[in-house]
Design an enzyme around this catalytic site. Structure first.
Site, PDB file in Angstrom:
ATOM      1  N   HIS A 111      -9.100  -3.495  -5.572  1.00 56.41           N
ATOM      2  CA  HIS A 111      -8.902  -3.516  -4.116  1.00 56.41           C
ATOM      3  C   HIS A 111      -9.988  -2.669  -3.448  1.00 56.41           C
ATOM      4  CE1 HIS A 111      -7.174  -3.080  -0.155  1.00 56.41           C
ATOM      5  NE2 HIS A 111      -6.403  -4.122  -0.441  1.00 56.41           N
ATOM      6  N   SER A 144      -6.138  -9.673   7.003  1.00 54.93           N
ATOM      7  CA  SER A 144      -5.436  -9.988   8.254  1.00 54.93           C
ATOM      8  C   SER A 144      -4.796 -11.378   8.240  1.00 54.93           C
ATOM      9  CB  SER A 144      -6.377  -9.832   9.455  1.00 54.93           C
ATOM     10  OG  SER A 144      -6.828  -8.493   9.538  1.00 54.93           O
ATOM     11  N   LYS A 163       0.850  -1.208   0.000  1.00 56.01           N
ATOM     12  CA  LYS A 163       0.000   0.000   0.000  1.00 56.01           C
ATOM     13  C   LYS A 163       0.886   1.259   0.000  1.00 56.01           C
ATOM     14  CE  LYS A 163      -3.421  -2.726   2.401  1.00 56.01           C
ATOM     15  NZ  LYS A 163      -4.590  -2.820   3.209  1.00 56.01           N
ATOM     16  N   GLU A 213     -11.156 -10.945  -0.604  1.00 58.03           N
ATOM     17  CA  GLU A 213     -10.775 -10.139   0.562  1.00 58.03           C
ATOM     18  C   GLU A 213     -12.037  -9.571   1.220  1.00 58.03           C
ATOM     19  OE1 GLU A 213      -6.463  -8.694   0.135  1.00 58.03           O
ATOM     20  OE2 GLU A 213      -7.742  -7.188  -0.795  1.00 58.03           O
ATOM     21  N   GLY A 232      -7.147  -5.260   7.418  1.00 50.34           N
ATOM     22  CA  GLY A 232      -6.510  -4.317   8.337  1.00 50.34           C
ATOM     23  C   GLY A 232      -7.200  -4.230   9.682  1.00 50.34           C
TER      24      GLY A 232
HETATM   25  C1  PEP Z   1      -5.071  -6.018   1.798  1.00 52.26           C
HETATM   26  O1  PEP Z   1      -5.284  -4.831   1.915  1.00 52.26           O
HETATM   27  O2  PEP Z   1      -4.978  -6.533   0.662  1.00 52.26           O
HETATM   28  C2  PEP Z   1      -4.962  -6.812   3.013  1.00 52.26           C
HETATM   29  C3  PEP Z   1      -5.226  -8.092   2.948  1.00 52.26           C
HETATM   30  O3  PEP Z   1      -4.585  -6.147   4.161  1.00 52.26           O
HETATM   31  P1  PEP Z   1      -4.321  -6.784   5.614  1.00 52.26           P
HETATM   32  O4  PEP Z   1      -3.513  -8.043   5.406  1.00 52.26           O
HETATM   33  O5  PEP Z   1      -3.573  -5.747   6.353  1.00 52.26           O
HETATM   34  O6  PEP Z   1      -5.667  -7.106   6.189  1.00 52.26           O
END
Ligand code: PEP
Length: 257
Positions: free
Chosen positions: A98, A216, A12, A170, A176
């Site tokens: 995303h 996460s 990111k 996701e 996050g």
């Molecule tokens: C992401 O933003 O693609 C993601 C999976 O973030 P995190 O692993 O921090 O949850």
């Protein structure tokens, strides 16, 4: 099963120049000695793409991803980056769809469909993200929500073009937040996505499509997520910012390869 096992790190908008090269060097030094059964993808901020791509060019199982591209291939779009430019830099992947791009940059299904087309036509591979917000999960509508994301922005591709696509599931409520989908929640959705690809295309296309889990994912939960038969790897945010954590997640994938 002939699909690729992939662990991708989405940095990111993190890391200054020195930090970025320290992180990349740390990951690459270990990646070099790791099994090539797992493809490692690093998605650093755009200004570092070229250098980190050069640093990794001798490690065949490491590829670099951009975090975004524009939907046109060139033109007067100040500040933007096209898939053609990325492809000319030999960047292998671009992440599209995303949830942060959808939320903060108003990327609609229609815009994403255009980006997907432009990136594929430029010869790039795509990591296409999909996933539902918490209120949709609570009302048990996650499958129809994700199906719409696929139908509106991805399923216009031809069967041949789908070979350039990796899907990342996701759930937004897990990104996050420290909250992870349970292994069975992840498996159910990955299986559902694969079924939809099989229905739209063929079971061969579905079997060959890598589907990554994101939200996460960390060293403590990676192994149980990767033990699920339709979870081919991970798209990792926070835990990809520490070389040691990211490498442990890659190891967890490699152990079950
Ligand atoms: C992401 O933003 O693609 C993601 C999976 O973030 P995190 O692993 O921090 O949850």
């Amino acid at each position: 099963m002939n699909r690729r096992l992939i662990v991708a790190g989405n940095w990111k908008m993190n890391k200054n120049l020195m930090e970025a090269f320290t992180l990349a060097s740390g990951v690459l030094a270990k990646a070099k000695k790791m099994s090539n059964k797992v493809e490692i993808v690093l998605a650093p901020p755009a200004p570092y793409l070229h250098t980190i791509n050069s640093m990794s060019k001798d490690i065949a199982h490491v590829n670099i991803a951009a975090q975004n591209c524009h939907f046109e291939s060139n033109g007067a779009y100040t500040g933007e980056i096209s898939a053609e430019i990325l492809h000319s830099m030999k960047i292998a992947y671009v992440i599209l769809g995303h949830s942060e791009r959808r939320k903060y940059f108003q990327e609609t299904h229609e815009i994403l469909a255009k980006k997907v087309t432009t990136a594929v036509k430029a010869g790039m591979k795509i990591i296409f993200c999909c996933g539902e917000p918490l209120e949709i999960r609570k009302s048990e509508r996650e499958e129809s929500y994700v199906l719409k994301q696929l139908e509106e922005s991805l399923f216009h591709l031809s069967e041949a073009e789908m070979q350039q696509v990796v899907v990342a599931y996701e759930p937004i409520w897990a990104i996050g937040t420290g909250e992870t989908a349970s292994p069975s929640q992840a498996q159910d959705m990955h299986q559902f996505i694969r079924m939809q690809i099989a229905e739209k295309y063929t079971s061969e296309v579905a079997d060959a499509c890598s589907i990554l889990y994101g939200g996460s994912c960390k060293p403590s939960n990676a192994a149980e997520l990767f033990a699920q038969k339709d979870v081919d790897g991970g798209l990792v945010g926070g835990a990809s910012l520490q070389a040691e954590d990211f490498l442990q997640i890659i190891q967890a994938r490699a152990k079950q390869a």
